[in-house]
Scaffold this motif. Structure first.
Motif, short mmCIF file in Angstrom:
data_model
loop_
_atom_site.label_atom_id
_atom_site.label_comp_id
_atom_site.label_asym_id
_atom_site.label_seq_id
_atom_site.Cartn_x
_atom_site.Cartn_y
_atom_site.Cartn_z
N THR A 51 -13.27 -0.73 -10.85
CA THR A 51 -12.87 0.35 -10.43
C THR A 51 -13.08 0.92 -8.64
O THR A 51 -13.69 0.31 -8.29
CB THR A 51 -13.74 1.77 -10.77
N VAL A 52 -11.97 0.25 -8.62
CA VAL A 52 -11.84 0.28 -6.57
C VAL A 52 -11.74 2.06 -6.53
O VAL A 52 -10.46 3.27 -6.77
CB VAL A 52 -10.14 -0.04 -6.16
N ALA A 53 -12.22 2.67 -6.05
CA ALA A 53 -12.40 4.04 -5.10
C ALA A 53 -12.33 4.06 -4.24
O ALA A 53 -12.14 3.15 -3.21
CB ALA A 53 -13.96 4.44 -5.70
N ASP A 54 -11.06 4.85 -3.40
CA ASP A 54 -10.74 5.28 -1.81
C ASP A 54 -9.75 6.57 -2.00
O ASP A 54 -9.32 7.07 -2.83
CB ASP A 54 -9.93 4.22 -1.63
N LEU A 55 -9.80 7.63 -0.65
CA LEU A 55 -9.66 8.78 -0.55
C LEU A 55 -8.18 7.94 -0.32
O LEU A 55 -7.61 9.07 -0.32
CB LEU A 55 -9.54 9.15 0.55
N ASN A 56 -7.26 6.68 -0.12
CA ASN A 56 -5.95 6.77 0.28
C ASN A 56 -4.92 6.27 -0.66
O ASN A 56 -5.59 5.32 -1.20
CB ASN A 56 -5.70 5.32 1.52
N GLN A 57 -4.23 7.09 -0.57
CA GLN A 57 -3.43 7.05 -2.47
C GLN A 57 -2.26 6.26 -2.48
O GLN A 57 -2.46 5.41 -3.40
CB GLN A 57 -2.75 8.06 -2.32
N GLU A 58 -2.08 5.33 -1.26
CA GLU A 58 -0.83 3.59 -0.81
C GLU A 58 -2.24 2.84 -1.31
O GLU A 58 -1.59 2.15 -2.29
CB GLU A 58 -0.63 4.30 0.14
#
Length: 252
Positions: free
Chosen positions: A21-28
């Protein structure tokens, strides 16, 4: 580094994309990983739930804030691996304190990989902070196949980063300089880069395959009065070794 590690773990066959699971705030960023089959989330607290291993791959100045956002979702059986350079084990332990003399997670590691992990040619330094041997085996096993890993103590992490993480850039600067020299000698730029990259790869392979010292391999190609010794002496006269060593020290 987080993205490079995720791709390297899949490339090495350690995990499948659907295991991560990759978590990030950047939707791109999330869209790119989702398209490649990874699970994605913009909620760190949700992302760490049910994970066996949590990797904190953020810029150091964000580390405390990010940990605060997911610490209460951690479980005692989980392993937390921090990539945040310069963030000490003591700092992480204080942020993860469960108020009962233990940690919110089960084990804690400081880890410094380099960007070549993406191609399974990485150099990864692993420092156990709070861990059993079984935890350490699990953490080191995660990086198996992604290059070389080395267990170190915390005081050597910064040195490892200078030699390996910063060292990638230092090696590329040599490649650029040598390729520019190749263009001056008459090769097209793309040819010169290809020649130098293959040469550097060959040099590293000789040392690693033979388990030898660089000087031993240098002696094999250095003929008395020949071109190689002239080139080496010219580089030394221009301060090559001193410049590299100064760069390594500055990168710590």
């Amino acid at each position: 580094m987080g993205g490079a590690t995720a791709r390297g773990l899949v490339r090495a066959g350690r995990l499948t994309a659907s295991d991560i699971t990759v978590a990030d705030l950047n939707q791109e960023v999330l869209s790119r990983f989702a398209a490649a089959g990874y699970n994605t989330s913009d909620n760190n607290a949700q992302a760490v739930k049910e994970a066996d291993i949590v990797i904190l791959a953020v810029k150091p100045f964000l580390a405390e804030q990010v940990v605060a956002g997911f610490r209460d979702s951690l479980e005692p059986g989980q392993i937390l691996i921090s990539f945040a350079a310069g963030i000490t084990g003591d700092s992480l332990k204080s942020w993860l304190d469960d108020g009962k003399g233990g940690l919110k997670c089960g084990a804690l590691f400081l880890t410094i990989p380099n960007i070549a992990i993406e191609l399974c040619q990485g150099m990864t330094f692993i420092c156990p902070v709070v861990a059993t041997q079984a935890d350490t085996d699990k953490a080191t096993g995660l990086f198996e196949g992604t290059g070389t890993s080395l267990i170190v103590n915390e005081k050597n992490l910064a040195s490892g980063m200078a030699l390996s993480s910063c060292g990638i850039a230092f090696a590329m600067r040599y490649i650029r300089a040598a390729a520019e020299g190749g263009v001056e000698l008459g090769f097209y730029p793309n040819q010169a880069v290809q020649i130098v990259c293959q040469t550097v790869l060959g040099a590293a392979s000789l040392i690693m395959e033979n388990g030898s010292n660089p000087e031993t391999e240098i002696d094999k190609v250095t003929t008395p009065g020949g071109f190689t010794i002239r080139g080496l002496n010219a580089m030394e006269a221009a301060g090559f070794t001193a410049a590299v060593q100064s760069g390594i020290r500055a990168g710590k």
